[in-house]
Design a protein around this motif. Structure first.
Motif, PDB file in Angstrom:
ATOM      1  N   PHE A  25       3.303  -8.904  92.734  1.00 25.73           N
ATOM      2  CA  PHE A  25       2.448  -9.769  93.025  1.00 25.73           C
ATOM      3  C   PHE A  25       1.761 -10.659  92.386  1.00 25.73           C
ATOM      4  CE2 PHE A  25       0.595  -6.511  96.587  1.00 25.73           C
ATOM      5  CZ  PHE A  25       1.739  -6.961  97.550  1.00 25.73           C
ATOM      6  N   CYS A  26       1.682 -11.972  92.648  1.00 21.31           N
ATOM      7  CA  CYS A  26       0.813 -13.001  91.702  1.00 21.31           C
ATOM      8  C   CYS A  26      -0.527 -12.965  91.902  1.00 21.31           C
ATOM      9  CB  CYS A  26       1.566 -14.435  91.730  1.00 21.31           C
ATOM     10  SG  CYS A  26       1.410 -14.910  93.493  1.00 21.31           S
ATOM     11  N   PHE A  27      -1.244 -13.669  91.178  1.00 19.19           N
ATOM     12  CA  PHE A  27      -2.792 -13.762  91.308  1.00 19.19           C
ATOM     13  C   PHE A  27      -3.011 -14.197  92.704  1.00 19.19           C
ATOM     14  CE2 PHE A  27      -5.659 -17.402  91.539  1.00 19.19           C
ATOM     15  CZ  PHE A  27      -6.886 -16.892  91.397  1.00 19.19           C
ATOM     16  N   GLY A  28      -2.458 -15.561  93.277  1.00 19.29           N
ATOM     17  CA  GLY A  28      -2.835 -15.924  94.539  1.00 19.29           C
ATOM     18  C   GLY A  28      -2.447 -14.768  95.760  1.00 19.29           C
ATOM     19  N   VAL A  29      -1.499 -14.263  95.639  1.00 19.51           N
ATOM     20  CA  VAL A  29      -1.138 -13.325  96.732  1.00 19.51           C
ATOM     21  C   VAL A  29      -2.049 -12.021  96.406  1.00 19.51           C
ATOM     22  CG1 VAL A  29       0.827 -11.233  97.288  1.00 19.51           C
ATOM     23  CG2 VAL A  29       1.463 -13.813  96.726  1.00 19.51           C
ATOM     24  N   LYS A  30      -2.502 -11.296  95.526  1.00 14.50           N
ATOM     25  CA  LYS A  30      -3.379 -10.501  95.386  1.00 14.50           C
ATOM     26  C   LYS A  30      -4.669 -10.878  95.852  1.00 14.50           C
ATOM     27  CE  LYS A  30      -2.073  -8.010  91.224  1.00 14.50           C
ATOM     28  NZ  LYS A  30      -2.028  -8.461  89.743  1.00 14.50           N
TER      29      LYS A  30
ATOM     30  N   ARG B  92      -3.472 -18.264 104.533  1.00 17.15           N
ATOM     31  CA  ARG B  92      -2.695 -17.619 103.472  1.00 17.15           C
ATOM     32  C   ARG B  92      -2.621 -18.393 102.167  1.00 17.15           C
ATOM     33  NH1 ARG B  92       2.887 -17.390 106.550  1.00 17.15           N
ATOM     34  NH2 ARG B  92       3.024 -19.815 106.722  1.00 17.15           N
ATOM     35  N   SER B  93      -2.036 -17.727 101.054  1.00 19.80           N
ATOM     36  CA  SER B  93      -2.134 -18.363  99.751  1.00 19.80           C
ATOM     37  C   SER B  93      -1.116 -19.729  99.884  1.00 19.80           C
ATOM     38  CB  SER B  93      -1.605 -17.498  98.852  1.00 19.80           C
ATOM     39  OG  SER B  93      -0.286 -17.144  99.113  1.00 19.80           O
ATOM     40  N   HIS B  94      -0.252 -19.937 100.774  1.00 21.98           N
ATOM     41  CA  HIS B  94       0.503 -21.238 100.646  1.00 21.98           C
ATOM     42  C   HIS B  94      -0.420 -22.470 101.164  1.00 21.98           C
ATOM     43  CE1 HIS B  94       4.237 -18.903 100.176  1.00 21.98           C
ATOM     44  NE2 HIS B  94       4.299 -18.824 101.668  1.00 21.98           N
TER      45      HIS B  94
ATOM     46  N   THR C 164      -6.492 -19.755 100.539  1.00 22.96           N
ATOM     47  CA  THR C 164      -5.392 -20.860 100.024  1.00 22.96           C
ATOM     48  C   THR C 164      -5.411 -20.603  98.446  1.00 22.96           C
ATOM     49  OG1 THR C 164      -5.627 -22.452 101.510  1.00 22.96           O
ATOM     50  CG2 THR C 164      -4.556 -23.053  99.581  1.00 22.96           C
ATOM     51  N   CYS C 165      -4.443 -20.348  97.633  1.00 26.81           N
ATOM     52  CA  CYS C 165      -4.383 -20.203  96.133  1.00 26.81           C
ATOM     53  C   CYS C 165      -5.075 -21.444  95.709  1.00 26.81           C
ATOM     54  CB  CYS C 165      -3.166 -19.987  95.766  1.00 26.81           C
ATOM     55  SG  CYS C 165      -3.024 -19.673  94.011  1.00 26.81           S
ATOM     56  N   PRO C 166      -6.004 -21.039  94.738  1.00 28.32           N
ATOM     57  CA  PRO C 166      -6.546 -22.454  94.020  1.00 28.32           C
ATOM     58  C   PRO C 166      -5.647 -23.136  93.495  1.00 28.32           C
ATOM     59  CG  PRO C 166      -7.791 -20.166  93.560  1.00 28.32           C
ATOM     60  CD  PRO C 166      -6.547 -19.810  94.366  1.00 28.32           C
ATOM     61  N   PHE C 167      -4.763 -22.863  93.022  1.00 32.17           N
ATOM     62  CA  PHE C 167      -3.495 -23.667  92.285  1.00 32.17           C
ATOM     63  C   PHE C 167      -2.830 -24.592  93.443  1.00 32.17           C
ATOM     64  CE2 PHE C 167      -2.910 -20.003  89.620  1.00 32.17           C
ATOM     65  CZ  PHE C 167      -4.019 -20.222  88.622  1.00 32.17           C
ATOM     66  N   VAL C 168      -2.855 -24.221  94.659  1.00 32.43           N
ATOM     67  CA  VAL C 168      -2.229 -24.872  95.823  1.00 32.43           C
ATOM     68  C   VAL C 168      -3.303 -25.940  96.218  1.00 32.43           C
ATOM     69  CG1 VAL C 168      -1.140 -24.860  98.088  1.00 32.43           C
ATOM     70  CG2 VAL C 168      -0.593 -23.260  96.544  1.00 32.43           C
ATOM     71  N   ARG C 169      -4.506 -25.282  96.369  1.00 33.30           N
ATOM     72  CA  ARG C 169      -5.755 -26.234  96.612  1.00 33.30           C
ATOM     73  C   ARG C 169      -5.888 -27.497  96.000  1.00 33.30           C
ATOM     74  NH1 ARG C 169      -8.478 -26.888 101.174  1.00 33.30           N
ATOM     75  NH2 ARG C 169      -8.848 -29.123 100.629  1.00 33.30           N
TER      76      ARG C 169
ATOM     77  N   GLN D 175       6.148 -28.447  94.582  1.00 37.65           N
ATOM     78  CA  GLN D 175       5.635 -27.200  94.937  1.00 37.65           C
ATOM     79  C   GLN D 175       5.583 -26.098  93.946  1.00 37.65           C
ATOM     80  OE1 GLN D 175       8.849 -25.995  97.553  1.00 37.65           O
ATOM     81  NE2 GLN D 175       7.950 -23.930  98.184  1.00 37.65           N
ATOM     82  N   THR D 176       4.500 -25.148  94.191  1.00 36.85           N
ATOM     83  CA  THR D 176       4.225 -24.394  92.906  1.00 36.85           C
ATOM     84  C   THR D 176       5.528 -23.436  92.575  1.00 36.85           C
ATOM     85  OG1 THR D 176       3.230 -22.781  94.591  1.00 36.85           O
ATOM     86  CG2 THR D 176       1.780 -24.380  93.536  1.00 36.85           C
ATOM     87  N   THR D 177       6.253 -23.284  93.520  1.00 36.02           N
ATOM     88  CA  THR D 177       7.162 -22.372  92.961  1.00 36.02           C
ATOM     89  C   THR D 177       8.481 -23.304  92.588  1.00 36.02           C
ATOM     90  OG1 THR D 177       7.416 -22.146  95.157  1.00 36.02           O
ATOM     91  CG2 THR D 177       6.619 -20.300  94.352  1.00 36.02           C
ATOM     92  N   PHE D 178       8.488 -24.340  92.275  1.00 35.49           N
ATOM     93  CA  PHE D 178       9.584 -25.330  92.127  1.00 35.49           C
ATOM     94  C   PHE D 178      10.416 -24.791  90.780  1.00 35.49           C
ATOM     95  CE2 PHE D 178      11.968 -29.282  91.496  1.00 35.49           C
ATOM     96  CZ  PHE D 178      12.532 -29.324  92.912  1.00 35.49           C
TER      97      PHE D 178
ATOM     98  N   ILE E 194       3.669 -26.879  88.907  1.00 35.41           N
ATOM     99  CA  ILE E 194       4.483 -25.699  89.139  1.00 35.41           C
ATOM    100  C   ILE E 194       3.604 -24.594  88.379  1.00 35.41           C
ATOM    101  CG2 ILE E 194       6.235 -24.160  88.394  1.00 35.41           C
ATOM    102  CD1 ILE E 194       8.077 -26.797  88.192  1.00 35.41           C
ATOM    103  N   CYS E 195       3.200 -23.530  89.254  1.00 37.92           N
ATOM    104  CA  CYS E 195       2.300 -22.522  88.895  1.00 37.92           C
ATOM    105  C   CYS E 195       2.915 -21.668  87.272  1.00 37.92           C
ATOM    106  CB  CYS E 195       2.058 -21.644  89.936  1.00 37.92           C
ATOM    107  SG  CYS E 195       1.405 -19.977  89.677  1.00 37.92           S
ATOM    108  N   ASN E 196       2.174 -21.242  86.496  1.00 36.47           N
ATOM    109  CA  ASN E 196       2.366 -20.647  85.267  1.00 36.47           C
ATOM    110  C   ASN E 196       2.925 -19.300  85.746  1.00 36.47           C
ATOM    111  OD1 ASN E 196       2.135 -22.128  83.130  1.00 36.47           O
ATOM    112  ND2 ASN E 196      -0.179 -21.397  82.709  1.00 36.47           N
ATOM    113  N   ALA E 197       2.376 -18.507  86.850  1.00 39.75           N
ATOM    114  CA  ALA E 197       2.946 -17.375  87.165  1.00 39.75           C
ATOM    115  C   ALA E 197       4.518 -17.613  87.449  1.00 39.75           C
ATOM    116  CB  ALA E 197       2.183 -16.918  88.352  1.00 39.75           C
ATOM    117  N   THR E 198       4.782 -18.653  88.120  1.00 40.98           N
ATOM    118  CA  THR E 198       6.241 -18.943  88.586  1.00 40.98           C
ATOM    119  C   THR E 198       6.965 -19.142  87.395  1.00 40.98           C
ATOM    120  OG1 THR E 198       5.606 -19.791  90.657  1.00 40.98           O
ATOM    121  CG2 THR E 198       7.618 -20.337  89.936  1.00 40.98           C
ATOM    122  N   LYS E 199       6.356 -20.021  86.474  1.00 38.47           N
ATOM    123  CA  LYS E 199       7.092 -20.563  85.147  1.00 38.47           C
ATOM    124  C   LYS E 199       7.526 -19.220  84.561  1.00 38.47           C
ATOM    125  CE  LYS E 199       6.496 -23.741  81.576  1.00 38.47           C
ATOM    126  NZ  LYS E 199       5.729 -22.858  80.449  1.00 38.47           N
TER     127      LYS E 199
HETATM  128  S1  SF4 Z   1       0.322 -20.821  93.295  1.00 43.26           S
HETATM  129 FE1  SF4 Z   1       1.110 -19.321  91.779  1.00 43.26          FE
HETATM  130  S2  SF4 Z   1      -0.747 -17.735  91.919  1.00 43.26           S
HETATM  131 FE2  SF4 Z   1      -0.940 -19.248  93.640  1.00 43.26          FE
HETATM  132  S3  SF4 Z   1       0.223 -18.040  95.241  1.00 43.26           S
HETATM  133 FE3  SF4 Z   1       1.866 -19.421  94.346  1.00 43.26          FE
HETATM  134  S4  SF4 Z   1       2.842 -18.423  92.783  1.00 43.26           S
HETATM  135 FE4  SF4 Z   1       0.873 -17.332  93.290  1.00 43.26          FE
END
Ligand code: SF4
Length: 282
Positions: free
Chosen positions: A11-16, A74-76, A97-102, A166-169, A194-199
């Motif tokens: 789980f990443c931050f956004g999903v948690k 959801r986080s997407h 919505t995950c703040p990084f997507v927002r 896209q954050t997971t690109f 791209i989200c750091n968690a993904t990177k």
């Molecule tokens: S942007 Fe990052 S932290 Fe947020 S849901 Fe996507 S992968 Fe998780």
């Protein structure tokens, strides 16, 4: 046999955060709780939520067909229209919505309102990308998912371009596609969203895949970030397997390898990761 488990697996931050918000709503709800689409790409988690009384509101369905309740985004994230539609149907929207997507929604909204052409690097069919596109305030927007599309892209009005991803690109593809587009001479402001968690997850997976004889990627079959992990690991380790649960994985007998690596997508619960880890050890 040595088993290397990626620190970033799971789980990443956004999903948690989305799960915690949902659990909170279950506890305080006096009425119905919905998630707009499955909360995460993991059937075990979605089934568990269903047992706790959470209903999945079908994406693209008419929210007026559901009795009023709390609807968790959801986080997407979703488009502005979807958000307004749910509200207008008498539901209470709880935005997870995950703040990084927002942040991408806000950037696309602001830059399109300022007259810039928007490019989103990502999968046009993915809910996160559909949501991002839905915050553009004009029709001047394109989604690019392949190098070929980047090469064929043409801008007819000489506008300045604002580019997000896209954050997971895939990080490498982001750099390559931006180079291709910049080579066309456009005035491009490219922001790596791209989200750091993904990177970090992708970099760690790639590093481990380069060190092991076999690599296991655990993730839901509809999980975009898990499929990308599989792509990345396959490039470094030819014996890479994509599995959803420990049951999907039967080690060949004899399995003549000395090192196996494990990583997992952002919607994979710890319990599944532990089961796969133990199975490899045994
Ligand atoms: S942007 Fe990052 S932290 Fe947020 S849901 Fe996507 S992968 Fe998780």
């Amino acid at each position: 046999m040595e088993v290397i488990l990626a620190d970033s697996a799971g789980f990443c931050f956004g999903v948690k955060r989305a799960l915690e918000i949902t659990e909170g709503e279950i506890e305080k709800a006096g009425g119905r709780v919905y998630t707009y689409g499955p909360l995460i790409h993991n059937e075990i988690v979605v089934d568990d939520l269903e047992k706790k009384g959470v209903t999945v509101m079908e994406e693209d369905s008419d929210p007026t067909e559901y009795p009023p309740g709390v609807v968790i985004i959801r986080s997407h994230g979703v488009t502005r229209d979807v958000m307004e539609g749910i509200n207008g149907a008498g539901h209470v929207v709880v935005d997870a919505t995950c703040p990084f997507v927002r942040r991408i929604h806000d950037l696309v909204s602001d830059h399109s309102a300022a007259g810039e052409y928007i490019i989103v690097l990502g999968d046009p069919a993915h809910p996160e990308v559909k949501g991002i596109v839905g915050w553009c305030q004009s029709k001047d927007i394109s989604v690019i998912s392949t190098a070929d599309e980047a090469r064929k892209f043409e801008l007819f009005d000489q506008k300045s371009v604002f580019l997000v991803a896209q954050t997971t690109f895939n990080v490498k593809k982001f750099k390559d596609f931006v180079e291709i587009l910049k080579g066309k001479g456009y005035d491009i402001n490219a922001l790596n969203t791209i989200c750091n968690a993904t990177k970090e997850r992708q970099e760690e997976a790639s590093r481990i895949a380069g060190e092991v004889d076999a690599m296991l990627v655990i993730g839901g079959k509809h999980s975009s970030n898990s499929r990308k992990l599989y792509e990345i690991c396959s490039e470094r380790c030819k014996d890479t397997m994509f599995i959803q649960t420990a049951e999907d994985f039967t080690p060949p007998k004899p399995w003549s390898i000395s090192k196996v690596g494990i990583t997992a997508g952002a919607s994979t619960p710890d319990i599944i990761i532990e089961e796969v880890f133990k199975k490899c050890q045994n």
